[in-house]
Design a protein around this motif. Sequence first.
Motif, PDB file in Angstrom:
ATOM      1  N   SER A   1      13.708  23.883  52.952  1.00 59.92           N
ATOM      2  CA  SER A   1      13.406  25.102  52.169  1.00 59.92           C
ATOM      3  C   SER A   1      13.501  26.312  53.079  1.00 59.92           C
ATOM      4  O   SER A   1      13.274  26.223  54.291  1.00 59.92           O
ATOM      5  CB  SER A   1      11.997  25.015  51.568  1.00 59.92           C
TER       6      SER A   1
ATOM      7  N   GLU B   1       9.136  35.334  54.333  1.00 58.19           N
ATOM      8  CA  GLU B   1       7.733  35.392  54.715  1.00 58.19           C
ATOM      9  C   GLU B   1       7.152  36.796  54.540  1.00 58.19           C
ATOM     10  O   GLU B   1       5.945  36.949  54.365  1.00 58.19           O
ATOM     11  CB  GLU B   1       7.561  34.949  56.170  1.00 58.19           C
TER      12      GLU B   1
ATOM     13  N   ARG C   1      19.691  33.190  52.860  1.00 52.93           N
ATOM     14  CA  ARG C   1      18.982  31.964  52.470  1.00 52.93           C
ATOM     15  C   ARG C   1      19.963  30.850  52.163  1.00 52.93           C
ATOM     16  O   ARG C   1      19.764  29.682  52.556  1.00 52.93           O
ATOM     17  CB  ARG C   1      18.094  32.273  51.267  1.00 52.93           C
TER      18      ARG C   1
ATOM     19  N   SER D   1      12.248  30.439  52.959  1.00 49.91           N
ATOM     20  CA  SER D   1      11.399  31.394  52.241  1.00 49.91           C
ATOM     21  C   SER D   1      11.363  32.715  53.003  1.00 49.91           C
ATOM     22  O   SER D   1      11.608  32.755  54.208  1.00 49.91           O
ATOM     23  CB  SER D   1       9.970  30.840  52.084  1.00 49.91           C
TER      24      SER D   1
ATOM     25  N   ARG E   1      19.367  36.870  49.909  1.00 50.97           N
ATOM     26  CA  ARG E   1      19.770  35.671  49.177  1.00 50.97           C
ATOM     27  C   ARG E   1      20.942  34.981  49.861  1.00 50.97           C
ATOM     28  O   ARG E   1      21.020  33.748  49.943  1.00 50.97           O
ATOM     29  CB  ARG E   1      20.124  36.040  47.734  1.00 50.97           C
TER      30      ARG E   1
END
Length: 805
Positions: A733, A737, A713, A735, A710
């Motif tokens: 964005s 994977e 990100r 993500s 997190r």
Amino acid sequence: MHWASRLAALVLAAALGCSAFAQGAGGTAAGAPEPTVAELRNRLDRIPSAVDTNAEVADQIAQINAIAAQADKFVASRTGRLNDLNARLGELGNPPPAGTAPEDPDITRQRAALQKERNALDADIRLARLITVDAQQRGSEMIAKRRQLFEAQLTERAPSPLGRQFWFEIADAWPEDVDRLAGLRDEIVAGVDAAADPAHRVSVLVSLGAALLLALLGNWAAEYGLVRLAARVLPPGRLRRSLLVIAVVAVNVLLVALAAHGVFSTLDRHGILGPQIRKLGQAVVQSIIFIAFVVALGRALLSIRRPSWRLPPIPDGMARRLAPFPWLTAVIAVLVWVPSQVNAIVDASFAAVVATHVVTALALTALIGTMLLRLHEPAGGAAAVATAADGTQPPAEPERPLWVSFLLSAVALAVVVIWVLVGLGYVALASFLANQLTWTGIVASAFYLLFKFADDLFMATVSSKSNFGQKLQKSFGFAPRTLDQAAVALSGLARVALFFYMLIALATPLGTGPDEVFQRSGQFGTGLKVGEFTLVPGAIFAAVAVLATGFLALRVFKKWLELRYLPQTALEPGMQSSITTLLGYVGGVVVIAIALSALGIGIERIAWVASALSVGIGFGLQAIVQNFISGLILLAERPVKVGDWVVLGTAEGDVRRINVRATEIQLADRSTLIVPNSEFITKTVRNMTLANAEGRVLIRLPMPLTTDARRARELMLAACADHAGVLEAPAPSVSLEGIENGMLILQAIAFVQSPRLAGGVRSDLLFDILDRFKEAALPLASPVTVVSQTEGVVPPPPPASPLPV
């Protein structure tokens, strides 16, 4: 030989502005009633068809030309009235058909009166036009007869001046010739006495003084003023030099002609000139104009006082040696021409005419031979030899070109041939050849000046180095090479036109004068038929003018669309470029079609040529036609437009230009790839910017399993948000994977304005993300595998086959 008449023909054909001094044929006197069609027909029918001498032919040609001019004037004066009558009859309309209500009787009477007047006027105009055609035919017949008479006289053999019979005939005819000259002498004495009369003395002296001041002081002042004006107004260069030479020649001839005509008009107005003196006076006036023309032309070309303004490449020493010859040429030509005029006026004997031919041939060839000897003298003559004896080397003149040596040898051979003809007794032919040889030199000198002026004019006004050419570059965007090519083409076209008139002046048939020169020029101007096509010089110049004007107007219109109108619309830049290019193709075809129409080639002829070439187009030009049609499809459908980023096989780049045959693509290494237009129609093309011009940045980072995903990100999203090149919508964005080889795979996707920006933005984001991870103590997997991709929104297709080379 008619020196002054030929001079008038040359000057008018060369546009030197002195045609007003030529003596025209007689016409209707001022204030005299206009002749009717019947009177013109009677006058034309009364002209006899049989002629015996050149003088009779010349007189009849003058009468025929006067009748034709009056007939043309008759038609022109009544054509407007005929058009008015036709318009009024059109307003009244046709009479009502039988069985319908009758019209007003006043309208019927008015229509009948107008119809009667219209029919009579139309009949007169038709008869007058028929008179003009008959006069032209009669004139052509008279010219042919004159040529036959002159050729017969040229081939006639007279007693040789080397034999005793020649001198015996002169001695026998001498008393009669003296008696014939007595009348002319008496008229001259009577004219001098009348001029000395107190009633006329003041006017004659004033006119003579004014003529001398105008011819001498006026010429000096005019030449000085032209030099000062040219140095002040015209920019330095060849145009100023050639234009000044033409101005000096024209002004000198104009002033001398005004002075000579002024004196002649004064003497004629006071009744001082008798019938024979009047004819001789006209010849003297023309002789003075001829002297002024030859002297001014020679002085301007040699430029002894201003060597830097000299047009021909003549060394200073040679120019000084040739300085007296303009005067000698003019004076000798007049001295051999005036006796021939006197012979015609007093109707001298055949022996006097033969003697005049001999003197003419010998005097002119002696002048030409002396000029050839002066051309072969060393630079400086005796002074150069003396200087060389003192131990100094005289200045060497440049080596003469081979063609000049051949030309001088041919002139020397012609002089020898003329001497042989005189010795054999063909004195008329020898005199004619000597006249033609001298006249050829004068004509060549005059047109050399005009050739130089035509070349200097276009080079100084159209070429890229001129001020006007630079303005054309800024205003219309012409390339310098295009302007230079246009200047050379226009100069060549002007020289061709001048060369045509020079041939008309030089290669006229034997025994012709300026009237036939202009007639032949007019006949050539009406058209020269080659096969089934009529080649008209005027149409050629009109077609060239249409091409130049049309393409210039098309370029201005395209410039206006590109810079003013299309930027104000909502069209994309690629669409604007496509519209401009397509308009250029269509406009070019229209301009060429109009130019062909001006040349006399109709659409049906073009269609015939196209059908004749259809077989060749179907086989040999198939690929070119295919690419051309493909280019039109690309401009119309716009699957690929200027500014798009395309992928064609292994090639990838920006579309820079769509031409008629091929499209230019600029690759990443700044090289240009030329792709035939058919490749975009028949093969798979990936257009990265067709539907969506946005580019995508994709970054995949592997990280250990223990990484705070997190936190990673958040840092990657913050890096994308802080970069100015990343779009807010669609929002970036990040993500997860999945897990690959024991590592977390984080994938970041961001969008930029263009695929061309994706590479730079991706590099900036990687630098920023790595710095942020380092500060946050977030380790990366070792070894780090970074997968990045820059592409459009559309997923990539499978690999296409490579482009054919």
